[in-house]
Write an enzyme that holds these catalytic residues in place. Sequence first.
Site, mmCIF file in Angstrom:
data_model
loop_
_atom_site.group_PDB
_atom_site.id
_atom_site.type_symbol
_atom_site.label_atom_id
_atom_site.label_comp_id
_atom_site.label_asym_id
_atom_site.label_seq_id
_atom_site.Cartn_x
_atom_site.Cartn_y
_atom_site.Cartn_z
ATOM 1 N N ASP A 121 5.666 -20.942 13.900
ATOM 2 C CA ASP A 121 6.741 -20.834 12.979
ATOM 3 C C ASP A 121 8.051 -20.784 13.363
ATOM 4 O O ASP A 121 8.804 -20.137 12.913
ATOM 5 C CB ASP A 121 6.272 -20.032 11.703
ATOM 6 C CG ASP A 121 7.429 -20.408 10.571
ATOM 7 O OD1 ASP A 121 7.760 -21.130 10.329
ATOM 8 O OD2 ASP A 121 7.245 -19.200 9.668
ATOM 9 N N ASN A 150 8.785 -8.822 7.028
ATOM 10 C CA ASN A 150 7.878 -9.432 6.104
ATOM 11 C C ASN A 150 6.647 -9.337 6.493
ATOM 12 O O ASN A 150 5.508 -9.008 6.000
ATOM 13 C CB ASN A 150 8.431 -10.573 5.287
ATOM 14 C CG ASN A 150 7.372 -11.083 4.200
ATOM 15 O OD1 ASN A 150 6.860 -12.161 4.238
ATOM 16 N ND2 ASN A 150 7.225 -10.012 3.334
ATOM 17 N N HIS A 151 6.235 -9.893 7.556
ATOM 18 C CA HIS A 151 5.066 -10.246 8.164
ATOM 19 C C HIS A 151 5.086 -10.457 9.805
ATOM 20 O O HIS A 151 6.198 -9.988 10.357
ATOM 21 C CB HIS A 151 4.483 -11.629 7.841
ATOM 22 C CG HIS A 151 5.751 -12.688 8.120
ATOM 23 N ND1 HIS A 151 6.292 -13.259 7.078
ATOM 24 C CD2 HIS A 151 6.092 -13.227 9.317
ATOM 25 C CE1 HIS A 151 7.006 -14.284 7.508
ATOM 26 N NE2 HIS A 151 7.127 -14.275 8.903
ATOM 27 N N GLN A 199 0.519 -15.524 9.364
ATOM 28 C CA GLN A 199 1.500 -14.546 9.276
ATOM 29 C C GLN A 199 1.274 -13.550 8.068
ATOM 30 O O GLN A 199 1.815 -13.373 7.145
ATOM 31 C CB GLN A 199 2.902 -15.066 8.854
ATOM 32 C CG GLN A 199 3.469 -16.048 9.897
ATOM 33 C CD GLN A 199 4.512 -16.984 9.433
ATOM 34 O OE1 GLN A 199 4.582 -17.389 8.312
ATOM 35 N NE2 GLN A 199 5.617 -17.090 10.295
ATOM 36 N N ASP A 239 1.441 -10.280 5.905
ATOM 37 C CA ASP A 239 2.296 -9.453 5.669
ATOM 38 C C ASP A 239 2.063 -8.265 5.802
ATOM 39 O O ASP A 239 1.083 -7.542 5.720
ATOM 40 C CB ASP A 239 2.363 -9.598 4.067
ATOM 41 C CG ASP A 239 2.984 -10.675 3.347
ATOM 42 O OD1 ASP A 239 3.329 -11.824 4.280
ATOM 43 O OD2 ASP A 239 3.876 -10.688 2.385
ATOM 44 N N ARG A 248 20.174 -10.050 9.936
ATOM 45 C CA ARG A 248 19.927 -10.801 8.917
ATOM 46 C C ARG A 248 18.565 -10.740 8.497
ATOM 47 O O ARG A 248 17.550 -11.079 9.147
ATOM 48 C CB ARG A 248 20.425 -12.310 9.171
ATOM 49 C CG ARG A 248 19.817 -13.363 7.969
ATOM 50 C CD ARG A 248 18.789 -13.842 8.327
ATOM 51 N NE ARG A 248 18.068 -14.924 7.622
ATOM 52 C CZ ARG A 248 17.155 -15.459 7.552
ATOM 53 N NH1 ARG A 248 16.096 -15.334 8.347
ATOM 54 N NH2 ARG A 248 16.699 -16.249 6.615
ATOM 55 N N ASP A 281 15.358 -11.214 6.767
ATOM 56 C CA ASP A 281 14.414 -12.718 6.351
ATOM 57 C C ASP A 281 13.686 -12.335 4.984
ATOM 58 O O ASP A 281 13.123 -11.261 5.023
ATOM 59 C CB ASP A 281 13.737 -13.099 7.237
ATOM 60 C CG ASP A 281 12.972 -14.385 6.959
ATOM 61 O OD1 ASP A 281 13.359 -15.419 6.605
ATOM 62 O OD2 ASP A 281 11.542 -14.397 7.021
ATOM 63 N N GLU A 298 8.240 -6.033 -2.246
ATOM 64 C CA GLU A 298 7.364 -6.226 -3.369
ATOM 65 C C GLU A 298 6.080 -5.306 -3.091
ATOM 66 O O GLU A 298 5.493 -5.169 -1.970
ATOM 67 C CB GLU A 298 7.000 -7.678 -3.836
ATOM 68 C CG GLU A 298 6.294 -8.599 -2.471
ATOM 69 C CD GLU A 298 5.790 -9.914 -3.040
ATOM 70 O OE1 GLU A 298 6.197 -10.268 -3.963
ATOM 71 O OE2 GLU A 298 5.103 -10.438 -2.011
ATOM 72 N N GLU A 342 18.480 -12.592 2.625
ATOM 73 C CA GLU A 342 18.342 -13.786 2.062
ATOM 74 C C GLU A 342 17.423 -13.226 0.671
ATOM 75 O O GLU A 342 16.330 -12.641 0.904
ATOM 76 C CB GLU A 342 17.474 -14.587 2.812
ATOM 77 C CG GLU A 342 16.701 -15.912 2.279
ATOM 78 C CD GLU A 342 15.759 -16.370 3.217
ATOM 79 O OE1 GLU A 342 16.159 -17.682 3.834
ATOM 80 O OE2 GLU A 342 14.577 -16.011 3.516
ATOM 81 N N HIS A 402 19.631 -22.857 8.443
ATOM 82 C CA HIS A 402 18.332 -23.182 9.479
ATOM 83 C C HIS A 402 17.507 -23.791 8.696
ATOM 84 O O HIS A 402 16.334 -24.295 9.044
ATOM 85 C CB HIS A 402 18.010 -22.068 10.199
ATOM 86 C CG HIS A 402 17.718 -20.998 9.386
ATOM 87 N ND1 HIS A 402 18.487 -20.324 8.452
ATOM 88 C CD2 HIS A 402 16.401 -20.402 9.207
ATOM 89 C CE1 HIS A 402 17.456 -19.329 7.898
ATOM 90 N NE2 HIS A 402 16.565 -19.411 8.143
#
Length: 555
Positions: free
Chosen positions: A60, A102-103, A168, A170, A198, A200, A207, A242, A311
């Site tokens: 990714d 996040n992951h 990926q 979490d 930054r 992501d 959450e 983001e 991006h």
Amino acid sequence: MSARWYENAIIYCLDVDTFQDADGDGVGDFRGLIRRLDYLARLGVNCLWLNPIHPSPGRDDGYDVTDFYNVDPRLGTLGDFAEFLQAANSRGIRVMIDLVVNHTSDEHPWFVSARSSPDSPYRDWYVWSKTEPPDRKQGMVFPGEQDETWTYDETAGAWYYHRFYKFQPDLNVTNPRVRAEIKKICSFWLQLGVTGFRMDAVPFIIERTEPGRPDAEMDFGFLTELRQHLQWQRGDAVLLAEANVEPEQLKQYFGDAGGSANRLHMLFDFMLNGRVMLALARRDPESIIEALRDTPALPTGAQWATFLRNHDEVDLSRLTSDQRQDVFAQFGPDQSMRLYDRGIRRRLAPMLGGDQRRVELAYSLQFSLRGTPVLRYGEEIGMGEDLSLKGREAIRTPMQWSPAPNGGFSTAAPKQLVRPVVTGGDFGFENINVRRQRNNSGSLLAWFERMMRTLRECPEINTGSCNHVDVPTPPGVLAHRADDDTGTVLFLHNFDEQDATVDLRVLENVAEAPTEMLADRDYGDIDLGKLAVAGYGYRWIRLCRHLSPPRAGTN
């Protein structure tokens, strides 16, 4: 003027692996980036945002991380990175890196251990379910490329959660040990010299995921913890995040209900981005006027980050169906130009038909709106995309430096390049490159340098208020103003191809000695009652300058 550096920054986003290759292996690297720092300094950039630099299987584009404490060996060593930081600092350029927590990759040692045994110390670092979750096929981020958010792992004998691709998994940020690890990761890079991160996919980081609860609660407290940790480690450290969420939720990402800016410093303004694209497509600024009117007031110290291209794809998910179709019709008429039924995978110059007037208009608008501007590499020379590449890779092609082989990006054979250089046609490296534009005063690159220097003379844009000047205007014309203790600047942008004239005598009480700061042409003497603006034209006019704060009751 604000003393917060990020409020007066110009942020330049790049992928190290596609910017400059120094060793000829076909992959950009830190040593190559060091060689191009003088170019960036001349352009006017004072902050770099690097897309993922960590070791990764590359499934990714680097967002599947296997080691948060190192750099991808293709890009160089930690020593190379430290040397790059020193070189950037010597030129007054700060550096931010992507914080992708996040992951992890499913090849990360944490997940390898976690899936190996229920007794693994890393088992609860991820989110698991013993039974098949009823919401297994809900919440996909990449429709068409994902068909579930819970995947059964034979080795673990359980289902694991992944908001993105199944490779990926979490991280479980409700776990105190995971939270502590994320803070440690931040400390490591801050101590090396990074100025900030930054973040992501922030909504997915916070959450509180549970099987069968697709609408999980948000743990905003973690953002407060992280902000406090960063400020303790380095007082000028910044979090740019983001969070493409509903407008009424945005203020919670900046601070708590008491009005303190104690969470994220900056958020990308996705709502404004979509409205700007709609205005460009319809040649009508009404959607921007609505965005400025509907923007929630931010607490002191909080800041928007504006952008036209980043991006990823142009995300139109915040527009209505009719609005989205209008943008698709203009900028993504072919299905191959679209992605996930919500976005456009193209760069701005080809979206605008290679018309330099419209490209300048678009970026003049972005850089004159409130907030900190973020510029994607290659936009300053009008690079195009390669739609033969998969998904988001279409806009992640190598930087085009010269008409030399591979656009001057690398001396490697073309087949060895990390990604092919855009070749042939109007946007190929033979026509669009830095060397060709460097000494051409009429080039897009020369225009960007002038515009970014002018921005330095207009601090009101970054730190002041931004308001639509509500007077009758010809179709297609937007008038807005920026006000701060330092003075007032007026902006005109004409989205239509027809020349227009605007009556702005309403501002005569503010104007002291109106001065043209930047314009698409020489408009001569300034008459506020009869301000001309050409088709696809723009004007930045300083109405007044305060050398000291104005007296109470004055403008």
